[in-house]
Scaffold this motif. Structure first.
Motif, short mmCIF file in Angstrom:
data_model
loop_
_atom_site.label_atom_id
_atom_site.label_comp_id
_atom_site.label_asym_id
_atom_site.label_seq_id
_atom_site.Cartn_x
_atom_site.Cartn_y
_atom_site.Cartn_z
N GLU A 109 0.82 -1.21 0.00
CA GLU A 109 0.00 0.00 0.00
C GLU A 109 0.85 1.26 0.00
OE1 GLU A 109 -3.33 2.07 2.96
OE2 GLU A 109 -2.08 0.41 3.67
N CYS A 147 0.13 15.30 2.29
CA CYS A 147 0.11 14.88 3.70
C CYS A 147 1.08 15.72 4.52
CB CYS A 147 0.43 13.40 3.83
SG CYS A 147 2.08 12.92 3.26
N LYS A 158 -5.14 11.98 11.73
CA LYS A 158 -5.56 11.38 10.47
C LYS A 158 -5.79 12.39 9.35
CE LYS A 158 -7.60 7.24 12.53
NZ LYS A 158 -8.70 6.24 12.44
N THR A 210 -4.13 11.17 6.14
CA THR A 210 -4.89 10.15 5.43
C THR A 210 -6.02 10.78 4.63
OG1 THR A 210 -4.39 8.47 7.11
CG2 THR A 210 -6.31 8.07 5.72
N GLU A 211 -6.66 11.79 5.19
CA GLU A 211 -7.83 12.40 4.55
C GLU A 211 -7.49 13.07 3.22
OE1 GLU A 211 -9.46 15.02 7.44
OE2 GLU A 211 -10.18 13.42 8.73
N CYS A 239 -4.83 12.23 1.18
CA CYS A 239 -4.01 11.39 0.29
C CYS A 239 -4.78 11.03 -0.98
CB CYS A 239 -3.57 10.11 1.00
SG CYS A 239 -2.58 9.02 -0.06
N HIS A 287 -5.34 7.33 -1.45
CA HIS A 287 -6.15 6.69 -0.41
C HIS A 287 -5.34 5.72 0.45
CE1 HIS A 287 -9.50 8.51 -2.51
NE2 HIS A 287 -9.14 7.89 -3.62
N LYS A 320 -3.87 4.55 3.81
CA LYS A 320 -4.25 4.74 5.21
C LYS A 320 -2.98 4.97 6.03
CE LYS A 320 -8.49 2.08 4.74
NZ LYS A 320 -9.28 0.89 5.18
N THR A 367 -2.19 6.85 8.62
CA THR A 367 -2.24 6.82 10.08
C THR A 367 -2.48 5.41 10.61
OG1 THR A 367 -3.19 9.05 10.00
CG2 THR A 367 -3.26 7.90 12.11
N ASP A 368 -3.53 4.76 10.11
CA ASP A 368 -3.93 3.47 10.66
C ASP A 368 -2.94 2.35 10.33
OD1 ASP A 368 -6.18 4.56 11.78
OD2 ASP A 368 -7.52 4.00 10.15
N ASN A 369 -2.39 2.37 9.14
CA ASN A 369 -1.57 1.23 8.69
C ASN A 369 -0.07 1.45 8.81
OD1 ASN A 369 -3.97 0.03 8.11
ND2 ASN A 369 -3.78 0.16 5.89
#
Length: 250
Positions: free
Chosen positions: A140, A150, A206, A209-210, A212, A215, A217, A219-221
């Motif tokens: 990813e 970002c 985040k 992420t918003e 990008c 798309h 992720k 922050t999460d990944n």
């Protein structure tokens, strides 16, 4: 279907500038970059703008549209009302060179500060082996087009100029996370992420992420898992004890 759109475009350089008002023809199916090109062709031939592919893959045409970091080539005019004034300004987190072009060399300096992939010294390139699950974990992150949206939206960089020296930003913390997840990478990147690249300054809002366009992720990944591994390495008493035992045996 065409209409006359109202635009406010930032004009100026490192010494200062202001928003200039323009009325530009808008045609069905166009994106903001089309309007900027028409503006150059008809009213402002000296307008500076950076772009390349016009396909959302080179990351060159980053700007702020109505205050939100976006790619101009991927922002359709149909997302705005006909009577709405569309404001186009340069990325706020980086120094302006001229008009919509900013100096993003900060990002290349941060890229050079991240040590490269470090495979085992006795492993030949043709002998690299990875499980598919490990490939998928970092696949990813390879979609990044380095538009630096970002980086621009991250308030640690955007609102605090004095943080730049100690903070790599989400794009390069994501790169560190990608390398740290690689099963063949031998470098211990966790302490460097915390103490040299400013991982602790990220408060996982985040916002990266918003914005990008790929798309990812971020922050999460990438950032949260990296934070978890840093905490485990530095503060988990069992991990700490295990590292002491291994060091004593060595």
């Amino acid at each position: 279907m065409s209409y006359d759109g109202r635009f406010r475009v930032w004009r100026g350089d490192a010494d200062g500038g202001d928003l200039a008002d323009f009325t530009v023809e808008v045609n069905e199916g166009e994106v903001v970059l089309d309007i900027i090109h028409r503006l150059q062709a008809t009213q402002a031939p000296d307008l500076a703008v950076r772009w390349n592919c016009k396909a959302g893959k080179c990351g060159s045409c980053s700007a702020e549209i109505n205050g939100r970091p976006r790619l101009m080539c991927m922002t359709r005019m149909s997302t705005f009302e006909e009577g709405e004034t569309v404001t186009v300004t340069p990325l706020r987190a980086f120094p302006v060179i001229r008009d919509l072009v900013t100096d993003v060399s900060f990002n290349y300096e941060k890229a050079r500060a991240v040590p490269a992939f470090a495979p085992p010294a006795d492993l030949a390139p043709g002998d690299y082996r990875m499980q598919q699950v490990d490939v998928e974990r970092s696949q990813e992150f390879r979609k990044c087009i380095e538009c630096f949206l970002c980086q621009d939206v991250c308030h640690v960089i955007r609102d605090h100029e004095d943080n730049k020296q100690a903070y790599a930003g989400p794009r390069f913390l994501m790169r560190i996370a990608e390398l740290d997840m690689h099963p063949l990478d031998q470098a211990d990147r966790r302490q460097a992420a915390q103490h040299e690249h400013g991982l602790g300054l990220c408060n996982i809002t985040k916002c990266c992420t918003e914005v990008c366009p790929e798309h990812i992720k971020i922050t999460d990944n990438a950032l949260i898992p990296l934070k978890e591994r840093v905490v485990d390495h530095s503060y988990d008493p069992l991990v700490w004890l295990g590292s002491k035992i291994r060091r004593r045996r060595d």
